[in-house]
Design an enzyme around this catalytic site. Structure first.
Site, short mmCIF file in Angstrom:
data_model
loop_
_atom_site.label_atom_id
_atom_site.label_comp_id
_atom_site.label_asym_id
_atom_site.label_seq_id
_atom_site.Cartn_x
_atom_site.Cartn_y
_atom_site.Cartn_z
N TRP A 107 40.92 -57.38 33.07
CA TRP A 107 40.71 -56.02 32.59
C TRP A 107 39.71 -55.96 31.44
CZ3 TRP A 107 41.45 -52.51 35.87
CH2 TRP A 107 42.48 -52.62 36.81
N ASP A 180 43.02 -51.95 24.38
CA ASP A 180 43.56 -51.48 25.66
C ASP A 180 45.00 -52.01 25.73
OD1 ASP A 180 44.43 -51.10 28.23
OD2 ASP A 180 42.75 -52.12 29.22
N LYS A 204 52.72 -47.68 33.44
CA LYS A 204 53.50 -48.92 33.31
C LYS A 204 54.70 -48.72 32.38
CE LYS A 204 49.08 -51.03 33.98
NZ LYS A 204 49.17 -51.45 35.36
#
Ligand SMILES: Cc1ncc(COP(=O)(O)O)c(C=O)c1O
Length: 367
Positions: A107, A180, A204
């Site tokens: 990511w 992030d 999530k």
């Protein structure tokens, strides 16, 4: 009650059953008004109450100082890969947009690649999760003096690499740190003296996909590139209380219920302790086993996403099939790394993890 499996999906992921029950009970009529939360105008007093409550509960949970605003946006983590540079990359020097990156997995690498469209990117640190941060020899020269910000992914969902302690980085880096936290938000406290901006897709640890939480220091608002779409300009979103455009109202409603659920469970410190207990159970099982392995350095092992492999890969499919038979679902690893991945977000109960560990031990005995 409907049958509920233990859902180890990396996201969209399991939500607390209690939250879904409240949502189900209010689906047709929010607080008896005869209109469901999905059907309320974002300009109504009822929705103002929903979004304000969600914002304030989140502020309390994470101890977000008043120096930072909390925004609810759309577009997910990948949109923030553009939104962050569009808002911040020219902060240091308008004529030379530049940012630093810590790459610790898929990511953060994607984030760095997207930022290349907007300016100069420096890969300050490359961390493969196998060597501790202390061995990487981070010094002041690791970071660019002209970078507008430093981007870090605090939990790499695919590889299972988590950077919880920003101190060793903050010690030498002087630009604003952008995090992030899509896959570990609300699972541990955040030190906002080090964090200038933090974002997380909801799917999530917060709620349904479609909401992105952005927590940003107010002095970083108002620096967007002229081409930045208005709906993605953090300053405009902040000035309009996250209602510059129609916000993802139902997602924010569920997020608010999840925040209250976390508060009622003992808050972020309780989630932190739970995540340590849950992940240790699986890592202990892996480390004592001769069937499974995880090669991430112990100082970085993610508490939220536990990937592991079989020395004998041919056992993977059988493992997944037998797990599904007893309602342990979505354990397949991401296609990039293969193997198994158990995602243990806040809503995953300890019993779910204990059931998985018992199953892993039993599977090894029979293998
Ligand atoms: C750490 C992290 N960042 C970013 C993303 C991308 O999120 P989205 O698909 O919501 O854009 C993900 C998705 O799983 C993620 O795990």
């Amino acid at each position: 009650m409907a049958r509920r499996a233990y859902n180890f999906s990396a996201g969209p992921a399991m939500l607390p059953t209690e939250v879904l029950e409240v949502a189900a009970s209010q689906m047709l009529s929010y607080r008896g008004i005869g209109v469901g939360p999905m059907e309320i105008s974002h300009r109504s007093a009822h929705f103002s109450e929903i979004i304000e409550c969600a914002r304030e509960t989140l502020r309390d949970l994470l101890n977000v100082p008043q120096s930072h605003d909390i925004l609810f946006m759309q577009g997910g983590g990948i949109a923030q890969n553009s939104i962050v540079p569009l808002n911040l990359m020219s902060l240091a020097d308008r004529s030379r947009p530049e940012a630093d990156f810590i790459v610790s997995g898929t990511w953060s690498e994607k984030t760095e690649q997207e930022a290349m469209k907007y300016g100069r990117t420096n890969r300050a640190v490359h961390l493969d999760g196998r060597a501790p941060l202390s061995q990487l020899n981070i010094t002041a020269s690791t970071f660019s003096k002209s970078a507008s910000y430093l981007h870090v992914c605090s939990n790499e969902t695919i590889e299972g690499v988590e950077i919880l302690d920003l101190d060793p980085i903050a010690k030498y880096n002087s630009s604003p740190i952008v995090v992030d936290a899509s896959s570990n938000i609300l699972s541990a406290p955040v030190d906002f003296t080090h964090v200038a901006a933090l974002y997380a897709g909801a799917q999530k640890n917060i709620g349904p996909a479609g909401v992105t939480v952005v927590i940003v220091r107010r002095d970083l608002l108002g620096h967007a590139h002229p081409y930045c779409p208005s709906a993605f300009d953090w300053r405009l979103v902040s000035e309009h209380g996250s209602m510059y455009n129609t916000p993802p109202t139902y997602g924010i409603y569920i997020a608010g219920l999840v925040f209250e659920w976390i508060r009622d469970q003992g808050g972020v410190s309780a989630m932190h302790a739970n995540s340590e207990v849950k992940s240790s159970l699986i890592y202990d099982c892996i480390d004592k086993s001769s069937l499974y392995y995880n090669h991430i350095d112990k100082s970085y092992r993610s508490r939220l996403n536990v990937p592991f492999h079989f020395h004998d890969r041919s056992l993977e499919e059988l493992f997944l099939e037998k797990a599904r038979d007893i309602d342990l679902v979505y354990l397949k690893g991401h296609k990039k790394v293969g193997g198994i991945r158990a995602s243990l977000y806040n809503a995953m109960p300890l019993e779910g993890v204990a059931t998985l560990v018992d199953f892993m031990k039993e599977f090894e005995r029979k293998a």
